[in-house]
Write a protein that holds these residues in place. Sequence first.
Motif, PDB file in Angstrom:
ATOM      1  N   PRO A 134       0.810  -1.213   0.000  1.00  0.00           N
ATOM      2  CA  PRO A 134       0.000   0.000   0.000  1.00  0.00           C
ATOM      3  C   PRO A 134       0.850   1.273   0.000  1.00  0.00           C
ATOM      4  O   PRO A 134       1.920   1.322   0.609  1.00  0.00           O
ATOM      5  CB  PRO A 134      -0.806  -0.114   1.297  1.00  0.00           C
ATOM      6  CG  PRO A 134      -0.860  -1.579   1.587  1.00  0.00           C
ATOM      7  CD  PRO A 134       0.465  -2.118   1.115  1.00  0.00           C
ATOM      8  N   VAL A 135       0.357   2.277  -0.702  1.00  0.00           N
ATOM      9  CA  VAL A 135       1.041   3.580  -0.731  1.00  0.00           C
ATOM     10  C   VAL A 135       1.288   4.082   0.686  1.00  0.00           C
ATOM     11  O   VAL A 135       2.387   4.554   1.015  1.00  0.00           O
ATOM     12  CB  VAL A 135       0.201   4.599  -1.526  1.00  0.00           C
ATOM     13  CG1 VAL A 135       0.754   6.013  -1.351  1.00  0.00           C
ATOM     14  CG2 VAL A 135       0.155   4.224  -3.003  1.00  0.00           C
ATOM     15  N   LEU A 136       0.280   3.987   1.542  1.00  0.00           N
ATOM     16  CA  LEU A 136       0.409   4.516   2.902  1.00  0.00           C
ATOM     17  C   LEU A 136       1.515   3.811   3.676  1.00  0.00           C
ATOM     18  O   LEU A 136       2.206   4.437   4.492  1.00  0.00           O
ATOM     19  CB  LEU A 136      -0.924   4.387   3.650  1.00  0.00           C
ATOM     20  CG  LEU A 136      -0.959   5.009   5.052  1.00  0.00           C
ATOM     21  CD1 LEU A 136      -0.692   6.506   4.992  1.00  0.00           C
ATOM     22  CD2 LEU A 136      -2.306   4.737   5.731  1.00  0.00           C
ATOM     23  N   THR A 137       1.714   2.531   3.421  1.00  0.00           N
ATOM     24  CA  THR A 137       2.793   1.798   4.082  1.00  0.00           C
ATOM     25  C   THR A 137       4.137   2.448   3.783  1.00  0.00           C
ATOM     26  O   THR A 137       4.970   2.646   4.679  1.00  0.00           O
ATOM     27  CB  THR A 137       2.812   0.332   3.614  1.00  0.00           C
ATOM     28  OG1 THR A 137       1.545  -0.262   3.868  1.00  0.00           O
ATOM     29  CG2 THR A 137       3.900  -0.465   4.324  1.00  0.00           C
ATOM     30  N   ARG A 138       4.351   2.789   2.526  1.00  0.00           N
ATOM     31  CA  ARG A 138       5.615   3.422   2.132  1.00  0.00           C
ATOM     32  C   ARG A 138       5.762   4.785   2.787  1.00  0.00           C
ATOM     33  O   ARG A 138       6.860   5.170   3.237  1.00  0.00           O
ATOM     34  CB  ARG A 138       5.679   3.551   0.609  1.00  0.00           C
ATOM     35  CG  ARG A 138       5.751   2.222  -0.124  1.00  0.00           C
ATOM     36  CD  ARG A 138       5.763   2.389  -1.636  1.00  0.00           C
ATOM     37  NE  ARG A 138       5.936   1.104  -2.285  1.00  0.00           N
ATOM     38  CZ  ARG A 138       7.123   0.536  -2.524  1.00  0.00           C
ATOM     39  NH1 ARG A 138       8.224   1.172  -2.184  1.00  0.00           N
ATOM     40  NH2 ARG A 138       7.200  -0.638  -3.119  1.00  0.00           N
ATOM     41  N   THR A 139       4.676   5.534   2.853  1.00  0.00           N
ATOM     42  CA  THR A 139       4.722   6.850   3.481  1.00  0.00           C
ATOM     43  C   THR A 139       5.065   6.734   4.961  1.00  0.00           C
ATOM     44  O   THR A 139       5.948   7.439   5.469  1.00  0.00           O
ATOM     45  CB  THR A 139       3.369   7.565   3.315  1.00  0.00           C
ATOM     46  OG1 THR A 139       3.050   7.669   1.932  1.00  0.00           O
ATOM     47  CG2 THR A 139       3.401   8.950   3.933  1.00  0.00           C
ATOM     48  N   ALA A 167     -10.057  -1.111   8.210  1.00  0.00           N
ATOM     49  CA  ALA A 167      -9.444  -2.356   7.722  1.00  0.00           C
ATOM     50  C   ALA A 167      -8.302  -2.060   6.758  1.00  0.00           C
ATOM     51  O   ALA A 167      -7.251  -2.705   6.804  1.00  0.00           O
ATOM     52  CB  ALA A 167     -10.504  -3.233   7.040  1.00  0.00           C
ATOM     53  N   HIS A 168      -8.499  -1.068   5.866  1.00  0.00           N
ATOM     54  CA  HIS A 168      -7.421  -0.656   4.961  1.00  0.00           C
ATOM     55  C   HIS A 168      -6.216  -0.152   5.759  1.00  0.00           C
ATOM     56  O   HIS A 168      -5.058  -0.466   5.433  1.00  0.00           O
ATOM     57  CB  HIS A 168      -7.915   0.460   4.038  1.00  0.00           C
ATOM     58  CG  HIS A 168      -8.821   0.005   2.945  1.00  0.00           C
ATOM     59  ND1 HIS A 168      -8.533  -1.056   2.120  1.00  0.00           N
ATOM     60  CD2 HIS A 168     -10.015   0.493   2.521  1.00  0.00           C
ATOM     61  CE1 HIS A 168      -9.503  -1.211   1.240  1.00  0.00           C
ATOM     62  NE2 HIS A 168     -10.422  -0.286   1.460  1.00  0.00           N
ATOM     63  N   TYR A 169      -6.500   0.638   6.779  1.00  0.00           N
ATOM     64  CA  TYR A 169      -5.424   1.202   7.599  1.00  0.00           C
ATOM     65  C   TYR A 169      -4.631   0.097   8.293  1.00  0.00           C
ATOM     66  O   TYR A 169      -3.393   0.097   8.266  1.00  0.00           O
ATOM     67  CB  TYR A 169      -6.020   2.160   8.637  1.00  0.00           C
ATOM     68  CG  TYR A 169      -5.036   2.627   9.683  1.00  0.00           C
ATOM     69  CD1 TYR A 169      -3.994   3.493   9.360  1.00  0.00           C
ATOM     70  CD2 TYR A 169      -5.140   2.184  11.002  1.00  0.00           C
ATOM     71  CE1 TYR A 169      -3.074   3.915  10.327  1.00  0.00           C
ATOM     72  CE2 TYR A 169      -4.234   2.608  11.969  1.00  0.00           C
ATOM     73  CZ  TYR A 169      -3.204   3.467  11.626  1.00  0.00           C
ATOM     74  OH  TYR A 169      -2.308   3.883  12.576  1.00  0.00           O
ATOM     75  N   SER A 221      -2.336  -1.603   6.055  1.00  0.00           N
ATOM     76  CA  SER A 221      -1.159  -0.792   5.730  1.00  0.00           C
ATOM     77  C   SER A 221      -0.111  -0.878   6.820  1.00  0.00           C
ATOM     78  O   SER A 221       1.093  -0.741   6.554  1.00  0.00           O
ATOM     79  CB  SER A 221      -1.568   0.672   5.522  1.00  0.00           C
ATOM     80  OG  SER A 221      -2.433   0.807   4.420  1.00  0.00           O
ATOM     81  N   LEU A 222      -0.549  -1.090   8.070  1.00  0.00           N
ATOM     82  CA  LEU A 222       0.409  -1.218   9.171  1.00  0.00           C
ATOM     83  C   LEU A 222       1.072  -2.595   9.199  1.00  0.00           C
ATOM     84  O   LEU A 222       2.187  -2.738   9.699  1.00  0.00           O
ATOM     85  CB  LEU A 222      -0.291  -0.986  10.511  1.00  0.00           C
ATOM     86  CG  LEU A 222      -0.810   0.417  10.841  1.00  0.00           C
ATOM     87  CD1 LEU A 222      -1.236   0.474  12.303  1.00  0.00           C
ATOM     88  CD2 LEU A 222       0.236   1.482  10.561  1.00  0.00           C
ATOM     89  N   ALA A 223       0.393  -3.598   8.677  1.00  0.00           N
ATOM     90  CA  ALA A 223       0.860  -4.976   8.801  1.00  0.00           C
ATOM     91  C   ALA A 223       2.296  -5.199   8.307  1.00  0.00           C
ATOM     92  O   ALA A 223       3.055  -5.928   8.952  1.00  0.00           O
ATOM     93  CB  ALA A 223      -0.110  -5.918   8.084  1.00  0.00           C
ATOM     94  N   PRO A 224       2.730  -4.594   7.171  1.00  0.00           N
ATOM     95  CA  PRO A 224       4.100  -4.861   6.704  1.00  0.00           C
ATOM     96  C   PRO A 224       5.185  -4.146   7.518  1.00  0.00           C
ATOM     97  O   PRO A 224       6.382  -4.411   7.313  1.00  0.00           O
ATOM     98  CB  PRO A 224       4.088  -4.321   5.258  1.00  0.00           C
ATOM     99  CG  PRO A 224       2.649  -4.152   4.898  1.00  0.00           C
ATOM    100  CD  PRO A 224       1.956  -3.833   6.173  1.00  0.00           C
ATOM    101  N   LEU A 225       4.801  -3.232   8.416  1.00  0.00           N
ATOM    102  CA  LEU A 225       5.779  -2.431   9.144  1.00  0.00           C
ATOM    103  C   LEU A 225       6.321  -3.204  10.343  1.00  0.00           C
ATOM    104  O   LEU A 225       5.563  -3.781  11.124  1.00  0.00           O
ATOM    105  CB  LEU A 225       5.151  -1.115   9.604  1.00  0.00           C
ATOM    106  CG  LEU A 225       4.603  -0.229   8.481  1.00  0.00           C
ATOM    107  CD1 LEU A 225       3.852   0.961   9.059  1.00  0.00           C
ATOM    108  CD2 LEU A 225       5.737   0.243   7.569  1.00  0.00           C
TER     109      LEU A 225
END
Length: 393
Positions: free
Chosen positions: A32-37, A60-62, A65-69
Amino acid sequence: MSDIIAIIVAAGQGTRAGAGAPKQYRLLGGEPVLTRTLRAFIAHPAINRILVVIGAHDKAHYEASLAPLKDTSKFLAPVVGGDTRQGSVHAGLWALRNAPPATVLIHDGARPFVSQALLSETIAAAQTYDAAIPGTPVTDTIKTIDTLGRITGTVDREALRAVQTPQAFAFAPLFAAHIRAQAEQETTFTDDAALVAWAGQPVHVFSGDANNMKLTTQSDFDAAEQRLHTPMITRVGTGFDVHAFSAGDHIWLGGVKIAHTQGVTAHSDGDVVLHALTDALLGALADGDIGSHFPPSDPKWKGAASDQFLIHAINLLRQRGGVLDHLDATVICETPKVGPHRDTIRARIAAITDLPLDCVSVKATTSERLGFTGRAEGIAAQAAATIRLPQGS
């Protein structure tokens, strides 16, 4: 109280990017874009906490996005934003009101290429100004037109800047401006710089980063995907600088003031290390030398601090989509002894360039009492810079 909190605005629906999930949750390079940000903000040591403002139906989207961090310890609980960007930022500020930070950074969740260097520059500007924003020069000719599409004038682009985020503000005046705008039903501001300027607060604009693109349309996503897969070419540049000793009680080396029995003869502060590093970077870019960018005949640079020369070269690198990998400098002199100051100099260069400390090398040698340095008549430095540039840039 945390000194710096970043508010990441991710509540919009991003309909111009096409059908599907909001643009900040669309995949870019497989995540997700947010993950990169968010990863960029997690990595910066000066940012204490991160608050993400999300849409009412996007939890759920949010969480995805946190999961890969790997590290989410900086995150505060997300808050639900409003119908507009202004409303979303207001919601984020409101959530912080009982334990406000000294400084708040406001960033668009759909700007995933924000660099550590730009974050550092934003934070530095925030410590000088109550309101500071990055902006890049406008390179296209800008025309004004009438309702029939006919040209009515040409705008002087020298006075124009394309504004980016993160935008930095002292928390208290920004929050007060939002409260006032809400009370007066002023709800059309598209960024916080416009809002605080409306409230009567000066806003400082510093150099932005051309790579810090905002993803808005499908063509933006296409360009971003291509960018992620663009081959990078390694280049190495070298630099050399020398200054004669003269009357004085200190010299500058690598941005550090060092007590000495003499000074140096120079137009600027005479920092041979930063001058050599600047030339090494310009050499790697094949973009002239320090004298062509900062002519010694220009009185503007009389006594100037040399860190701004190196920052200028870094900005040129960024504008071409480049990455700085390593800096190496060697000081050549009989006196002063560089060893006791080596770690301080390395740390200062790392801070100026936003490099990890282990990517900055500073060495010292004598010339075995041969030549002008051997006779303690002056000091010299040579340097090398290793960079990567997108192929064809």
